[in-house]
Scaffold this motif. Structure first.
Motif, mmCIF file in Angstrom:
data_model
loop_
_atom_site.group_PDB
_atom_site.id
_atom_site.type_symbol
_atom_site.label_atom_id
_atom_site.label_comp_id
_atom_site.label_asym_id
_atom_site.label_seq_id
_atom_site.Cartn_x
_atom_site.Cartn_y
_atom_site.Cartn_z
ATOM 1 N N ARG A 71 0.923 -1.258 -0.045
ATOM 2 C CA ARG A 71 -0.094 0.008 -0.143
ATOM 3 C C ARG A 71 0.908 1.174 0.046
ATOM 4 N NH1 ARG A 71 -3.037 0.604 5.796
ATOM 5 N NH2 ARG A 71 -1.308 0.959 6.725
ATOM 6 N N THR A 83 -4.031 7.395 1.299
ATOM 7 C CA THR A 83 -3.437 6.055 1.298
ATOM 8 C C THR A 83 -4.473 5.300 0.389
ATOM 9 O OG1 THR A 83 -2.714 6.156 3.505
ATOM 10 C CG2 THR A 83 -2.934 4.060 2.768
ATOM 11 N N THR A 84 -3.679 4.440 -0.434
ATOM 12 C CA THR A 84 -4.370 3.405 -1.350
ATOM 13 C C THR A 84 -4.978 2.328 -0.342
ATOM 14 O OG1 THR A 84 -2.252 1.934 -1.741
ATOM 15 C CG2 THR A 84 -2.781 3.946 -3.289
ATOM 16 N N GLU A 85 -5.573 1.479 -1.052
ATOM 17 C CA GLU A 85 -6.088 0.148 -0.380
ATOM 18 C C GLU A 85 -4.753 -0.577 -0.666
ATOM 19 O OE1 GLU A 85 -9.388 -1.233 0.340
ATOM 20 O OE2 GLU A 85 -10.122 0.891 0.203
ATOM 21 N N TRP A 86 -4.733 -1.802 0.355
ATOM 22 C CA TRP A 86 -3.922 -2.848 0.080
ATOM 23 C C TRP A 86 -3.972 -3.850 -1.366
ATOM 24 C CZ3 TRP A 86 0.280 -3.308 3.129
ATOM 25 C CH2 TRP A 86 0.150 -2.768 4.248
ATOM 26 N N GLN A 111 1.452 -0.076 -8.650
ATOM 27 C CA GLN A 111 0.314 0.851 -7.745
ATOM 28 C C GLN A 111 0.908 2.255 -7.632
ATOM 29 O OE1 GLN A 111 0.474 0.605 -3.315
ATOM 30 N NE2 GLN A 111 -1.743 -0.196 -3.748
#
Length: 142
Positions: A71, A83-86, A111
């Protein structure tokens, strides 16, 4: 995130978008006879575009539900964060340390590249990214 933090973050993101350049394809894949942007190339491009914006990022690696996962968190010096998702990818074969390391590098590269809206993906990678997104939606909606 407080209103002032959000304003500072969005202003910095706007400057970042003005600064960002298309990364150089600095890797070769002899198997597919193609070139691609390495993780180092993506990071270099992002770091250069972040100069003077107050932005920085960190990429965390963890094991989520038994899968290697990444992430990415974007931060601003005035306190705003995103923050991104995992992102979890399934290892193929025997899941050797080399396989896991490759998956982590791949997840970090894609990502970060997708998150900063760069056109670094090949058609195959774009299809893979869409498949991953569909799988995450299916898993999350159950």
């Amino acid at each position: 995130m407080e209103n002032d933090e959000a304003k500072a973050l969005y202003k910095a993101l706007s400057l970042f978008r003005k600064n960002i350049k298309q990364p150089v394809k600095d890797g070769e894949n002899p198997y597919f006879e193609s070139s691609y942007v390495t993780l180092e190339g993506v990071i270099k491009t992002v770091d250069e575009a972040m100069n003077g914006t107050g932005l920085s990022f960190v990429q965390e690696v963890a094991t989520i539900n038994g899968l290697p996962s990444v992430r990415t968190t974007l931060t601003h010096e005035d306190g705003g964060t995103m923050t991104t998702e995992w992102l979890s990818l399934l290892p193929g074969g025997k899941a050797t340390p080399q396989d896991i390391g490759s998956l982590i590098t791949y997840a970090k590269r894609y990502q970060l590249a997708v998150w900063v809206y760069q056109a670094t993906l090949t058609m195959t990678a774009t299809k893979l990214a869409k498949t991953i997104i569909r799988c995450r939606i299916a898993v999350n909606s159950k």
